[in-house]
Design a protein around this motif. Sequence first.
Motif, PDB file in Angstrom:
ATOM      1  N   PHE A 141     -35.923  28.030 -35.383  1.00 46.98           N
ATOM      2  CA  PHE A 141     -36.125  26.711 -35.960  1.00 46.98           C
ATOM      3  C   PHE A 141     -34.790  26.039 -36.277  1.00 46.98           C
ATOM      4  O   PHE A 141     -34.637  25.395 -37.314  1.00 46.98           O
ATOM      5  CB  PHE A 141     -36.989  26.785 -37.227  1.00 46.98           C
ATOM      6  N   ARG A 142     -33.827  26.196 -35.374  1.00 49.36           N
ATOM      7  CA  ARG A 142     -32.532  25.542 -35.510  1.00 49.36           C
ATOM      8  C   ARG A 142     -32.478  24.401 -34.486  1.00 49.36           C
ATOM      9  O   ARG A 142     -32.034  24.591 -33.368  1.00 49.36           O
ATOM     10  CB  ARG A 142     -31.392  26.540 -35.297  1.00 49.36           C
ATOM     11  N   ASP A 164     -33.257  22.046 -39.404  1.00 50.77           N
ATOM     12  CA  ASP A 164     -34.436  22.847 -39.053  1.00 50.77           C
ATOM     13  C   ASP A 164     -35.634  21.977 -38.684  1.00 50.77           C
ATOM     14  O   ASP A 164     -36.737  22.490 -38.481  1.00 50.77           O
ATOM     15  CB  ASP A 164     -34.812  23.787 -40.195  1.00 50.77           C
ATOM     16  N   LEU A 180     -37.647  25.763 -31.506  1.00 51.79           N
ATOM     17  CA  LEU A 180     -39.062  25.499 -31.767  1.00 51.79           C
ATOM     18  C   LEU A 180     -39.910  26.738 -31.975  1.00 51.79           C
ATOM     19  O   LEU A 180     -41.125  26.621 -32.092  1.00 51.79           O
ATOM     20  CB  LEU A 180     -39.647  24.689 -30.591  1.00 51.79           C
ATOM     21  N   SER A 181     -39.338  27.914 -31.980  1.00 52.54           N
ATOM     22  CA  SER A 181     -40.136  29.119 -32.184  1.00 52.54           C
ATOM     23  C   SER A 181     -39.722  29.820 -33.462  1.00 52.54           C
ATOM     24  O   SER A 181     -38.745  29.434 -34.126  1.00 52.54           O
ATOM     25  CB  SER A 181     -39.975  30.078 -30.992  1.00 52.54           C
ATOM     26  N   GLU A 182     -40.454  30.866 -33.801  1.00 59.10           N
ATOM     27  CA  GLU A 182     -40.152  31.622 -35.011  1.00 59.10           C
ATOM     28  C   GLU A 182     -38.807  32.324 -34.936  1.00 59.10           C
ATOM     29  O   GLU A 182     -38.287  32.825 -35.929  1.00 59.10           O
ATOM     30  CB  GLU A 182     -41.259  32.655 -35.261  1.00 59.10           C
TER      31      GLU A 182
END
Length: 305
Positions: free
Chosen positions: A271-272, A55, A266-268
Amino acid sequence: MTALPDAHGPKRSWWKSNQQRVTPWLFLAPGLFMFAVYVIWPIAASFRFSFYDWDGLSPMEWVGWGNYVELWSDRNFIISLKNNIVWLVLYMLAVPAGLGLAIFLNQTVTGIRLYKSLFFFPFVISQVVVGLMFAWFYAPNFGLFFQLTEWLTGTGTAVLANPEYATYGIIVAGLWPQIAYCMILYLTGLNNVAPDQIEAARLDGAKGLKMLWYVVLPQLRPATFIAVVVTVIGALRSFDLVSIMTNGGPFGQTRVLSFYMYERALSEYGFRMGYGAAIAVVLFLIMMVFITGFVWKMVRDERGH
């Protein structure tokens, strides 16, 4: 007794002996260093991260090929991949369109510089500005395209709100500056076309399409190669227009691989980082297949001559 001089003359230093060979590498060294740090290393890191579940903050967990296996069962990834194929196919229209405009503008008539400036204008403005302009152009109720379709058919078409049309609407927005870029490349190439070959072809009776196909286009191979490569790269990195115009909607139908990579890494939405890196690797491999194919064909054509 006086020492006899060396028959081979004074011994030269290593630098003087290798100066011509080493100097070009000294000039290239800063650029090669920057290329290694900002291109090669991130590519290698993406390959490495794609084999982990991570993450971005917690310790990385090795999953092997797990991220890649998950991709092919991910509906959003399949939609993004299909959209990228559509982008690639339709974006290639920029190359012949740019060639046509370049031939049209490669004339010596009154006001041609003004026309060139107008056609060049889309290339110099930001992709963000292009996206906003076309978003307003397609906007329901007040958008020019909406009002035009309403006047013609009685029912206005909200392009970006329709899952069937939204991707094509974004591609049209992207083609506008891309055609201008290809036009510039071909205008530069046309200035380097050998006039003696043109005159010889005219004496042999060649004109129109025959002149273009057999005389002009072979001399435009370098411009065509650059235009194709840049157009392929532009089609595959179509993040900014998608983000500005639809943010991946409606219902996720306009996602492309670059945008979906951002969403998952990179976003909500996720996050992987490892999963996003796997998407980036797939995108990189697709790009390399196309570019390698074009390079191989160009080298083969050059050797054939």
